[in-house]
Design a protein around this motif. Structure first.
Motif, PDB file in Angstrom:
ATOM      1  N   LEU A 133       0.832  -1.214   0.000  1.00  0.00           N
ATOM      2  CA  LEU A 133       0.000   0.000   0.000  1.00  0.00           C
ATOM      3  C   LEU A 133       0.863   1.258   0.000  1.00  0.00           C
ATOM      4  N   GLN A 134       1.995   1.210   0.709  1.00  0.00           N
ATOM      5  CA  GLN A 134       2.909   2.347   0.699  1.00  0.00           C
ATOM      6  C   GLN A 134       3.453   2.603  -0.710  1.00  0.00           C
ATOM      7  N   MET A 135       3.710   1.519  -1.435  1.00  0.00           N
ATOM      8  CA  MET A 135       4.152   1.668  -2.825  1.00  0.00           C
ATOM      9  C   MET A 135       3.080   2.382  -3.662  1.00  0.00           C
ATOM     10  N   VAL A 136       1.827   1.991  -3.421  1.00  0.00           N
ATOM     11  CA  VAL A 136       0.717   2.608  -4.156  1.00  0.00           C
ATOM     12  C   VAL A 136       0.599   4.091  -3.800  1.00  0.00           C
ATOM     13  N   ARG A 137       0.638   4.398  -2.487  1.00  0.00           N
ATOM     14  CA  ARG A 137       0.475   5.783  -2.023  1.00  0.00           C
ATOM     15  C   ARG A 137       1.615   6.675  -2.501  1.00  0.00           C
ATOM     16  N   GLN A 138       2.835   6.123  -2.507  1.00  0.00           N
ATOM     17  CA  GLN A 138       3.999   6.916  -2.933  1.00  0.00           C
ATOM     18  C   GLN A 138       4.224   6.864  -4.445  1.00  0.00           C
ATOM     19  N   GLN A 139       3.269   6.195  -5.147  1.00  0.00           N
ATOM     20  CA  GLN A 139       3.303   6.097  -6.608  1.00  0.00           C
ATOM     21  C   GLN A 139       4.632   5.534  -7.120  1.00  0.00           C
ATOM     22  N   VAL A 140       5.083   4.490  -6.429  1.00  0.00           N
ATOM     23  CA  VAL A 140       6.292   3.797  -6.870  1.00  0.00           C
ATOM     24  C   VAL A 140       5.958   3.023  -8.143  1.00  0.00           C
ATOM     25  N   ASP A 141       6.840   3.084  -9.130  1.00  0.00           N
ATOM     26  CA  ASP A 141       6.618   2.331 -10.375  1.00  0.00           C
ATOM     27  C   ASP A 141       6.867   0.843 -10.116  1.00  0.00           C
ATOM     28  N   MET A 142       5.797   0.155  -9.735  1.00  0.00           N
ATOM     29  CA  MET A 142       5.943  -1.263  -9.417  1.00  0.00           C
ATOM     30  C   MET A 142       6.020  -2.114 -10.667  1.00  0.00           C
ATOM     31  N   ASP A 143       6.573  -3.296 -10.527  1.00  0.00           N
ATOM     32  CA  ASP A 143       6.652  -4.229 -11.634  1.00  0.00           C
ATOM     33  C   ASP A 143       5.744  -5.423 -11.351  1.00  0.00           C
ATOM     34  N   CYS A 144       5.755  -6.388 -12.241  1.00  0.00           N
ATOM     35  CA  CYS A 144       4.889  -7.564 -12.083  1.00  0.00           C
ATOM     36  C   CYS A 144       5.184  -8.321 -10.800  1.00  0.00           C
ATOM     37  N   ARG A 145       6.457  -8.378 -10.423  1.00  0.00           N
ATOM     38  CA  ARG A 145       6.842  -9.114  -9.229  1.00  0.00           C
ATOM     39  C   ARG A 145       6.245  -8.482  -7.969  1.00  0.00           C
ATOM     40  N   VAL A 162      -9.282  -8.980  -0.166  1.00  0.00           N
ATOM     41  CA  VAL A 162      -8.034  -8.200  -0.248  1.00  0.00           C
ATOM     42  C   VAL A 162      -7.312  -8.538  -1.545  1.00  0.00           C
ATOM     43  N   GLY A 163      -7.262  -9.815  -1.865  1.00  0.00           N
ATOM     44  CA  GLY A 163      -6.633 -10.235  -3.120  1.00  0.00           C
ATOM     45  C   GLY A 163      -7.399  -9.749  -4.336  1.00  0.00           C
ATOM     46  N   GLU A 164      -8.720  -9.683  -4.207  1.00  0.00           N
ATOM     47  CA  GLU A 164      -9.535  -9.166  -5.322  1.00  0.00           C
ATOM     48  C   GLU A 164      -9.208  -7.708  -5.610  1.00  0.00           C
ATOM     49  N   SER A 165      -8.854  -6.942  -4.566  1.00  0.00           N
ATOM     50  CA  SER A 165      -8.466  -5.539  -4.789  1.00  0.00           C
ATOM     51  C   SER A 165      -7.159  -5.458  -5.567  1.00  0.00           C
ATOM     52  N   VAL A 166      -6.242  -6.399  -5.286  1.00  0.00           N
ATOM     53  CA  VAL A 166      -4.985  -6.442  -6.058  1.00  0.00           C
ATOM     54  C   VAL A 166      -5.282  -6.833  -7.502  1.00  0.00           C
ATOM     55  N   HIS A 167      -6.218  -7.748  -7.690  1.00  0.00           N
ATOM     56  CA  HIS A 167      -6.632  -8.148  -9.041  1.00  0.00           C
ATOM     57  C   HIS A 167      -7.149  -6.943  -9.819  1.00  0.00           C
ATOM     58  N   CYS A 168      -7.953  -6.096  -9.159  1.00  0.00           N
ATOM     59  CA  CYS A 168      -8.465  -4.877  -9.811  1.00  0.00           C
ATOM     60  C   CYS A 168      -7.329  -3.953 -10.217  1.00  0.00           C
ATOM     61  N   ILE A 170      -4.280  -4.839 -10.911  1.00  0.00           N
ATOM     62  CA  ILE A 170      -3.580  -5.461 -12.039  1.00  0.00           C
ATOM     63  C   ILE A 170      -4.264  -5.093 -13.354  1.00  0.00           C
ATOM     64  N   ARG A 171      -5.597  -5.126 -13.327  1.00  0.00           N
ATOM     65  CA  ARG A 171      -6.350  -4.740 -14.535  1.00  0.00           C
ATOM     66  C   ARG A 171      -6.140  -3.273 -14.876  1.00  0.00           C
ATOM     67  N   LYS A 172      -6.195  -2.401 -13.869  1.00  0.00           N
ATOM     68  CA  LYS A 172      -6.047  -0.964 -14.107  1.00  0.00           C
ATOM     69  C   LYS A 172      -4.678  -0.627 -14.678  1.00  0.00           C
ATOM     70  N   LEU A 173      -3.668  -1.351 -14.207  1.00  0.00           N
ATOM     71  CA  LEU A 173      -2.313  -1.103 -14.683  1.00  0.00           C
ATOM     72  C   LEU A 173      -2.031  -1.765 -16.031  1.00  0.00           C
ATOM     73  N   GLY A 174      -2.999  -2.549 -16.520  1.00  0.00           N
ATOM     74  CA  GLY A 174      -2.835  -3.196 -17.818  1.00  0.00           C
ATOM     75  C   GLY A 174      -1.906  -4.385 -17.803  1.00  0.00           C
ATOM     76  N   PHE A 175      -1.738  -4.999 -16.602  1.00  0.00           N
ATOM     77  CA  PHE A 175      -0.836  -6.141 -16.463  1.00  0.00           C
ATOM     78  C   PHE A 175      -1.561  -7.480 -16.560  1.00  0.00           C
ATOM     79  N   ASP A 176      -2.882  -7.442 -16.803  1.00  0.00           N
ATOM     80  CA  ASP A 176      -3.650  -8.687 -16.715  1.00  0.00           C
ATOM     81  C   ASP A 176      -3.314  -9.697 -17.812  1.00  0.00           C
TER      82      ASP A 176
END
Length: 671
Positions: A133-145, A162-168, A170-176
């Motif tokens: 969540l800190q990565m999300v809040r600080q807008q860190v450029d995360m990768d697939c890992r 909680v996992g379903e929120s991560v799934h969402c 993944i879709r928003k970031l276009g990694f699906d």
């Protein structure tokens, strides 16, 4: 990068040279302390080379002190290696990793991922997800890992949302469409039991690699869907993807669940043909499959040909022989295990308990405790079962007090059910009620156990009330529920209620009456003196009449003195089990009570002709934690004379209390 290390010891040149002299560590140490060592980076810096062989936090702190003194710690890569050891090594310290991370001004994606992985490894999913969540809040450029590790953290949560929120995300970031993430999602949903969602993602994947197939097969196996796992494995063989060792272990586990020895042998042959390297894990999976499918001879051949065996190998074979009833051989194997663990002890204790040898089970339990092995839930379930068989209430109460009340073990539903059963069979119905009432979660077994407790100990109306309460809560009873319920009605003389439940089993609950239900009804009618109705029911059973049904009718004949029907019942019972001495004894007593001395003589003669001997009655008593066994007319105990003197005094006092003593006719006793 700012970094403060006021508490770190300064690494002297002598200490640093000592660390260099220890490098490289032995192969044994390297395997034991392997911690994500880099494979694609050539490391030439002497300090970092030593770092790769680090095996303890003490060494790590000395290396860190040297890196601080030389300024190496201000560089990103060296810092990431320190962080990786603390977070990922078996001998690391995730809290220390957190301190290191807090002093890094601009952590890179690898460092963020390391912290998420570290907390997942430490089984602290809330902290792992916090870093995500800190990565999300600080807008860190995360990768697939990053997202895969976040899903790993979500697998440790009790709920799937909680996992379903991560799934969402993944879709928003276009990694699906990324295969790595699709595999991660399939694994997550399968792990959480959402097999339909996992299968939907699996079917929608345009490209599948071995991880995709294995994740889905393993998911089915983990949730006991063995047929689906085996079918999917067959589809995999038709594709261009070759299964790996993890796939084969998963599908062998499915064969074990199903008892499919044919498919198990096919997989074994597949492994031989592919000339696959037999790892210890794969050999153990094969061994486990043969054991659970009942092929102990093949299992032993495989075991004998194993060059390396671990405790799982030995325990698997012990478990197989114990469950098959060959307890002597199981004990022989158990004694040969080089290093036993709690699972090894569990296998043998459960074997003795399940095969009606509770004394040996409790003796093993005491030996296990004496060796310092800490029992787990499965251990206590088997021990409580042994306590139930021996009516060993004191040990059962100690287990409850020491392990449950003092919170040394999690009070699971399974453990609570075992305690209810133990208390009920020891006649402590109040204690069984207390355990049942204290349960925050109950399953069908819990309700069945409590209904059975009431049925066995007398309060039939409470059993009926509990059944009504259970059904009002929406729980659907099973055939075991009705066995206990009908038994309660029988013991309580609730004839109309018993008829009602028996008649509505199939109509209201879809449960077709089985042999045991008919036996309960015959017992109910027989106890109430409705012998003709009981006889009519037994002759109209839609299946072959069992021993329990004829036994119930014979007992009813004893209660109500119907010698003619008793002879007929006994004749049918003896045709099913001619070696059961209890049938002869009961029939002789019925005839003696009716003063049919010729029939008594005939029964005795028949016993002699058949070579059937009356087994002596026996009882158990617990004295100072030790189980003592007594046989009828037994004089083997060193204090038998004193025991019989006390018994005679008790008998004499009971006769004085009896206002109308009835003489005991020795002709009513056999042997």
């Amino acid at each position: 990068m700012k970094f403060l290390v006021p508490y770190l010891p300064r690494l002297s040149p002598r200490s640093f040279h000592y660390l260099q002299s220890c490098k490289p560590l032995s192969s044994i140490s390297t395997n034991r302390f392997k911690w994500n060592s880099t494979t694609n980076v050539v490391i030439t810096n002497p300090t970092l080379v030593i770092m790769e062989s680090c095996s303890t936090m003490s060494q790590l702190r000395q290396i860190q002190a040297h890196m601080t003194r030389t300024g190496l710690i201000t560089h990103t890569f060296p810092m990431s290696r320190l962080l990786a050891f603390c977070a990922l090594a078996d001998t690391g310290d995730i809290r220390y990793a957190n301190v290191l991370f807090d002093h890094i001004e601009k952590p890179n994606i690898y460092m963020w991922n390391t912290m998420i992985r570290g907390y997942c490894k430490a089984k602290i999913p809330t902290m792992a997800f916090f870093f995500f969540l800190q990565m999300v809040r600080q807008q860190v450029d995360m990768d697939c890992r990053s997202l895969v590790f976040a899903l790993k953290a979500c697998e440790q949560f009790a709920r799937v949302f909680v996992g379903e929120s991560v799934h969402c995300m993944i879709r928003k970031l276009g990694f699906d469409s990324e295969l790595l993430l699709r595999n991660g999602l399939i694994h997550f949903y399968a792990h959480c039991g959402c097999l339909k969602l996992a299968r939907k993602l699996f079917d929608e994947s345009s490209f599948k690699d071995v991880v995709t197939w294995t994740s889905m097969i393993d998911g089915y196996t983990a949730q006991d869907y063995s047929d689906e796992a085996i079918n999917l494995f067959n589809l995999m063989l038709l594709s261009d993807i070759e299964p790996n060792e993890v796939t084969l272990i998963a599908v062998l586990s499915a064969c074990s669940q199903k008892g499919d020895i044919s498919m198990g042998k096919t997989i074994h042959e597949f492994i031989r043909k592919k000339d696959k390297n037999y790892s210890l894990n794969l050999q153990n999976a094969l061994l486990d499959m043969y054991v659970k499918c009942g092929s102990l001879v093949t299992a032993r051949e495989l075991f004998d040909n194993m060059e390396v065996r671990d405790v799982f190998s030995w325990t698997s074979l012990v478990n197989g022989h114990a469950k098959s009833g060959d307890l002597e051989y199981a004990k022989k194997l158990f004694d040969q295990i080089p290093e036993r663990n709690v699972v090894s002890w569990n296998a043998l204790i459960a074997g003795y308990s399940q095969n009606k040898r509770p004394e040996e089970a409790l003796k093993l339990f005491h030996e296990m405790i004496g060796e310092g092995i800490i029992p787990v839930e499965h251990t206590l379930v088997s021990v409580l079962s042994a306590c139930s068989q021996l009516s060993c209430l004191n040990l059962g109460q100690w287990i409850y007090q020491y392990y449950i009340n003092e919170k040394r073990l999690h009070f699971s539903v399974t453990l609570a059910n075992s305690l209810i059963d133990m208390y009920a069979k020891c006649g402590s119905i109040d204690a069984a009620e207390q355990v049942f009432s204290a349960m925050s979660t109950r399953d069908l077994v819990s309700w069945n156990s409590m209904i059975a407790a009431y049925a066995a100990n007398g309060p039939a109306k409470q059993a009926v009330n509990l059944f009504d309460h259970m059904t009002c809560m929406g729980l659907k009873p099973d055939n075991i529920t009705f066995v206990s319920l009908l038994t309660a009605c029988s013991h309580g003389g609730l004839v109309s209620k018993g008829r009602e439940y028996f008649d509505t089993m199939e109509r209201n609950y879809g449960i077709k009456p089985q042999r045991e239900h008919y036996a309960c009804m015959i017992d109910l009618l027989g106890r109430a003196g409705l012998l003709e109705e009981a006889y009519k029911l037994i002759t109209n059973m839609p299946m072959e009449t069992c021993e329990a049904a004829w036994g119930a009718l014979l007992n009813a004949c004893r209660m109500h003195g119907n010698i003619k029907l008793a002879k007929f019942s006994a004749c049918n019972l003896l045709s099913l089990d001619p070696e059961d001495s209890g049938i002869y004894v009961l029939l002789a007593n019925i005839c003696a009570n009716g003063r049919k001395w010729g029939d008594v003589k005939m029964v005795r003669s028949l016993m002699r002709e058949k070579g059937v001997k009356k087994l002596p009655g026996r009882s158990f008593i617990e004295i100072d934690g030790e189980i003592k066994e007594f046989l009828a007319a037994d004089e083997s105990h060193p204090e038998s004379q004193q025991i019989y003197n006390v018994l005679n005094e008790i008998f004499f006092l009971s006769k004085l209390e009896d206002s109308d003593p009835q003489p005991i006719n020795e002709l009513t006793l056999l042997g």
